[in-house]
Design a protein around this motif. Structure first.
Motif, PDB file in Angstrom:
ATOM      1  N   ALA A 124     -19.622  19.050   2.388  1.00 27.98           N
ATOM      2  CA  ALA A 124     -18.324  18.061   2.231  1.00 27.98           C
ATOM      3  C   ALA A 124     -17.032  19.043   1.915  1.00 27.98           C
ATOM      4  N   GLN A 125     -17.192  20.489   1.753  1.00 24.31           N
ATOM      5  CA  GLN A 125     -15.986  21.307   1.925  1.00 24.31           C
ATOM      6  C   GLN A 125     -15.547  21.719   3.451  1.00 24.31           C
ATOM      7  N   ASP A 126     -16.305  21.370   4.405  1.00 22.67           N
ATOM      8  CA  ASP A 126     -15.788  21.623   5.771  1.00 22.67           C
ATOM      9  C   ASP A 126     -14.700  20.352   6.138  1.00 22.67           C
ATOM     10  N   PRO A 127     -13.530  21.035   6.552  1.00 24.04           N
ATOM     11  CA  PRO A 127     -12.594  19.924   6.924  1.00 24.04           C
ATOM     12  C   PRO A 127     -12.938  19.110   8.034  1.00 24.04           C
ATOM     13  N   ARG A 148     -15.990  17.791   8.681  1.00 18.55           N
ATOM     14  CA  ARG A 148     -16.977  16.923   7.874  1.00 18.55           C
ATOM     15  C   ARG A 148     -16.215  15.829   7.276  1.00 18.55           C
ATOM     16  N   ARG A 149     -15.131  16.515   6.289  1.00 17.01           N
ATOM     17  CA  ARG A 149     -14.456  15.605   5.509  1.00 17.01           C
ATOM     18  C   ARG A 149     -13.537  14.406   6.188  1.00 17.01           C
ATOM     19  N   ALA A 150     -13.050  14.951   7.544  1.00 17.27           N
ATOM     20  CA  ALA A 150     -12.282  13.980   8.367  1.00 17.27           C
ATOM     21  C   ALA A 150     -13.001  12.963   8.855  1.00 17.27           C
ATOM     22  N   ALA A 202     -15.918  11.902   7.531  1.00 21.29           N
ATOM     23  CA  ALA A 202     -16.150  10.920   6.478  1.00 21.29           C
ATOM     24  C   ALA A 202     -15.217   9.985   6.331  1.00 21.29           C
ATOM     25  N   ALA A 203     -14.014  10.659   6.317  1.00 18.08           N
ATOM     26  CA  ALA A 203     -12.865   9.540   6.232  1.00 18.08           C
ATOM     27  C   ALA A 203     -12.722   8.691   6.957  1.00 18.08           C
TER      28      ALA A 203
END
Length: 91
Positions: A44-47, A49-51, A53-54
């Motif tokens: 979840a800290q990987d940008p 992966r966060r993008a 997921a968003a």
């Protein structure tokens, strides 16, 4: 006298169990540096992966909003292909 002795034995056993449990907890839990390293390694800290997921959440929300805005039952499609299972009616 036997009641007092039994109460003391039970208290000592409970105290020993609590002490053993606390000692094992201290031995098993990682230190502060290890905790920080584990948090940095989380996906979840990987940008990227966060993008991703968003974007997935946005698509899900858009789908739910579209389904809420229509009177069509999206759970039971009426335009099914013949032989795709189901047993529903096809148009």
């Amino acid at each position: 006298m036997a009641v007092v002795q039994k109460a003391l034995i039970v208290g000592a056993l409970l105290g020993a169990g609590a002490g053993l449990g606390s000692a094992l907890f201290v031995l098993v839990t990682p230190g502060e540096q290890r905790t920080q390293a584990m948090l940095e390694e989380m996906p979840a800290q990987d940008p990227l992966r966060r993008a991703e997921a968003a974007r997935t959440k946005e698509l899900l929300l858009a789908t739910l909003q579209e389904a809420a805005a229509t009177q069509e039952n999206v759970a039971c499609w009426k335009n099914r292909v013949h032989g795709s299972g189901g047993g529903g009616t096809s148009a």
